[in-house]
Scaffold this active site. Structure first.
Site, short mmCIF file in Angstrom:
data_model
loop_
_atom_site.label_atom_id
_atom_site.label_comp_id
_atom_site.label_asym_id
_atom_site.label_seq_id
_atom_site.Cartn_x
_atom_site.Cartn_y
_atom_site.Cartn_z
N GLU A 138 0.83 -1.21 0.00
CA GLU A 138 0.00 0.00 0.00
C GLU A 138 0.86 1.26 0.00
OE1 GLU A 138 -4.19 -0.56 1.09
OE2 GLU A 138 -3.30 -1.11 3.02
N GLU A 158 -4.70 -8.72 3.12
CA GLU A 158 -5.71 -8.35 4.11
C GLU A 158 -6.92 -9.28 4.11
OE1 GLU A 158 -3.10 -4.83 3.79
OE2 GLU A 158 -3.92 -6.30 2.38
#
Length: 284
Positions: A138, A158
């Site tokens: 990210e 995730e």
């Protein structure tokens, strides 16, 4: 290239950006490049509260210092970043101490540190070795140029942990790589090799292991040799026009780019070309 530790030391609450880093983030200067090294190798550089505070302060410090022309982000110990420190997350966030005060004062600080809610005006180059997963992937999406060692790995894990990639990936990733690749990465949570990350456009260049930082510094040196006002205007235009219709984007480009031609650096660049010498840019 000359490499030195950044010398300015500032307290976390004095309102000014810090250049000194912490035990979890080292800050060094290599000529006109600020090198930020995530430094928790025992945890594969998982994001910790002190690391996030120091990282955000370093972004601000780089932009505030006109002698810094580029930033390189890398990791220590053969890893880039394995994402958020899940132990700290499970415990409810930052432990009591000086870091909690920073997060309380600015609840958005961690997103700014991860380049979700902050965009440095200086070019940011990622030098990736080893794991660059979850929050590491990210942060990567907030950088401008990405160079990876051949054994680097990427991925958004995730969904495998019942979490959501809140670092911006469901928005940014489909805008940076083809949607089908973005959806596969987001929904499967599987790891990607550096070669595959290169093929889909997540990274721009794959280099032999152990050479990503050197390649990033070489790229930074090329950027540093250019006129800083022009470099920063180009970066600003790319992001400011990314989601606009073409006619509106072209008008915005003119508004950002045309003033560059009126700078002393633009005159110096033309003069240096005519005189067959290296230009001396003064950010003017």
């Amino acid at each position: 290239m000359k490499r030195t530790a950044a010398s300015a030391t500032m307290t976390p609450d004095d309102g000014r950006p810090a250049m000194s880093g912490t035990a979890h983030l080292t800050v060094e200067r290599t000529d006109a490049t600020l090198v930020l090294t995530l430094n928790r190798p025992e945890a594969r550089n998982a994001l910790s509260p002190p690391m996030l505070v120091a990282l955000y302060d370093a972004w601000l410090a780089a932009d505030a210092d006109d002698t810094v022309r580029s930033v390189v982000l890398t990791g220590a110990g053969g890893a880039f970043c394995s994402g958020m420190d899940l132990k700290a997350l499970a415990a409810g966030g930052p432990a009591e101490g000086p870091w909690r005060a920073r997060f309380k004062a600015d609840p958005d600080l961690h997103w700014k540190a991860m380049l979700r809610h902050h965009r440095p005006r200086k070019p940011v180059i990622a030098a990736v070795e080893g794991p660059c997963v979850a929050g590491g992937t990210e942060i990567l999406q907030g950088t401008d140029i990405r160079i990876a060692g051949r054994s680097a790995t990427f991925g958004l894990y995730e969904v495998r942990r019942g979490l959501f990639p809140l670092g911006g990936s469901t928005v940014r990733l489909p805008r940076q790589i083809p949607r089908t690749h973005a959806m596969e990465m987001l929904l499967t949570g599987r790891p990607y090799t550096a070669e595959e990350a290169g093929r889909i456009g997540l990274v721009g260049r794959v280099v032999p292991d152990g050479t990503a930082l050197g390649a990033a510094l070489e790229t930074a040196a090329l950027i540093n040799a250019n006129a800083p006002l022009a470099v920063e205007a180009v970066k600003a235009s790319v992001y400011a026009t990314a989601d606009l219709p073409e006619d509106e984007a072209l008008r915005r480009e003119l508004a950002i780019g045309r003033p560059v031609f009126d700078t002393a650096d633009a005159a110096e660049g033309t003069r240096a070309f005519t005189e067959k010498r290296p230009p001396v840019y003064r950010r003017a």
